[in-house]
Write an enzyme that holds these catalytic residues in place. Structure first.
Site, PDB file in Angstrom:
ATOM      1  CG  ASP A  59      10.404  52.342  15.245  1.00  0.00           C
ATOM      2  OD1 ASP A  59      10.419  52.901  14.006  1.00  0.00           O
ATOM      3  OD2 ASP A  59      11.451  52.169  15.639  1.00  0.00           O
ATOM      4  CB  SER A 116      17.962  54.255  15.100  1.00  0.00           C
ATOM      5  OG  SER A 116      17.183  54.843  13.841  1.00  0.00           O
ATOM      6  CG  HIS A 131      12.702  55.686  15.702  1.00  0.00           C
ATOM      7  ND1 HIS A 131      13.146  54.805  15.200  1.00  0.00           N
ATOM      8  CD2 HIS A 131      13.452  56.329  15.281  1.00  0.00           C
ATOM      9  CE1 HIS A 131      14.310  54.720  15.108  1.00  0.00           C
ATOM     10  NE2 HIS A 131      14.717  55.911  14.995  1.00  0.00           N
TER      11      HIS A 131
END
Length: 371
Positions: free
Chosen positions: A315, A201, A345
């Site tokens: 995601d 991320s 995610h």
């Protein structure tokens, strides 16, 4: 300790197929418990309510409390309690470095049995958390498993967080952590030709940005970048050919409300003032277009280290992941792109709960061994 049978890992390793997206091949990993298209993985679905990335609190932006109140709450709720899956003794060491001008914690993990090997590969990992949160502890077990599987030294960087330390503090912390490892390779017993960077991320954003900065600076030498559902463009910044749309996601009618209520929010184009994470991370709106903030916007990706990009089917950052893979591949970078069917995610936070997290450790470790 695992919450799934070993056969799930076998399915993920052997049941892959190849699809095409943006003109590049994408390795599609199956969902061991769900073969239908457009459905969430059953284990992932069962855990979503307990994980920060799957929650939707229903609060409208106009009702949001001030940043100084909201950020501590968000930090407290990030992460997921995962499992240590190691089968050998892993040594853990800690030190603090100040090369960037900040005090940065640097954890390292390696199998005890390989301690006398002076030429081990290394991986430097940057945790996720939207630049404002996250923790080295959430990804510790993930890093330790890679250390075992790859017989490598894995470093875990406790970098500065925004808004207390906005851009470029976190980036510099991570860049200089990698440079520190490279400059002290002999002392750490690692091969300076086999140092990789990785992150998930926001950490994936840092891994991409550190790779760009290392290319620009000419040091340190990075052998591979592993970008796990990375954010590679910010707000509404984009390059020619890039588009983001919910239409890119095939969603079943049964799971439509769950998926579209919040799982696709990350990566969706927005104005800077609408993005809490970004507003905390950068002070100057023009920085949105800086390639170290939005790696997608780099003038050139030629000469970057080989790459593995891994994304989750449901995601919003999957669009970032697969488009950036296209950019890298078109620039001549040796690029592997993986999509985990049915996943959302932050799935690596759930190591031991979902087999996909362990499978990704295997994929990363195998790539490290081949360097």
């Amino acid at each position: 300790m695992r919450k799934y049978d070993a056969i799930a890992i076998e399915k993920l390793q052997k049941g892959t197929s190849i699809i095409e997206n943006n003109g590049i091949p994408v390795i599609l990993k199956p969902s061991p418990g769900e073969e239908r298209r457009g459905y969430l993985d059953p284990m992932e679905l069962s855990l979503m309510g307990d994980h920060w990335a799957g929650r939707s609190n229903g609060v409208e932006p106009t009702e949001m409390p001030p940043m100084e109140v909201l950020i501590p709450i968000m930090r407290e709720n990030m992460g997921f309690p995962n499992y240590n899956l190691n089968t050998v003794e892993i040594h853990t060491k800690y030190e603090e470095i100040t090369d960037s001008g900040n005090k940065v914690g640097l954890w390292r993990y390696y199998p005890r049995k390989s301690e006398k090997n002076p030429k081990r590969p290394a991986l430097v990992f940057f945790h996720g958390g939207g630049w404002i949160g996250g923790s080295v502890y959430t990804v510790e077990n993930f890093c330790k498993l890679i250390a075992e599987l790859a017989d490598a030294v894995v470093f875990n960087v406790d970098y500065s967080l925004a808004p207390e330390k906005p851009f470029p503090n976190g980036l510099n912390d991570n860049y200089y952590a990698v440079k520190h490892v490279y400059d002290h390779a002999e002392a750490y017993g690692i091969d300076p030709e086999k140092i990789s960077v990785a992150g998930d991320s926001a950490g994936g954003n840092y891994a991409a940005a550190v790779s760009l900065k290392a290319k620009d600076e000419g040091t340190p030498k990075i052998a591979m970048q592993v970008l796990i559902y990375p954010a590679v463009t910010m707000a509404d910044a984009k390059v020619e050919g890039y588009e983001w749309s919910e239409e890119f996601f095939e969603v079943s009618e049964e799971h439509k409300d769950i998926i579209k209520s919040g799982l696709l929010s990350l990566g969706r184009p927005s104005k800077m003032e609408e993005n809490l994470f970004l507003g905390a991370y950068i002070s100057n709106e023009e920085d949105i277009y800086h390639p170290y903030v939005s790696p997608m916007l780099a003038e050139s990706h030629v000469g970057l280290p080989k790459a593995i990009l891994a994304g989750a089917e449901f995601d919003g950052l999957r669009v970032h992941t697969e488009f950036y893979a296209k950019q890298l591949k078109e620039a001549g970078v040796d690029t592997t792109c993986i999509r985990y069917k049915g996943m959302t995610h932050a799935f690596i936070d759930k190591l031991g709960y979902v087999p996909q997290a362990e499978d990704l450790c295997i994929e990363i470790a195998n790539a490290i061994r081949k360097l």
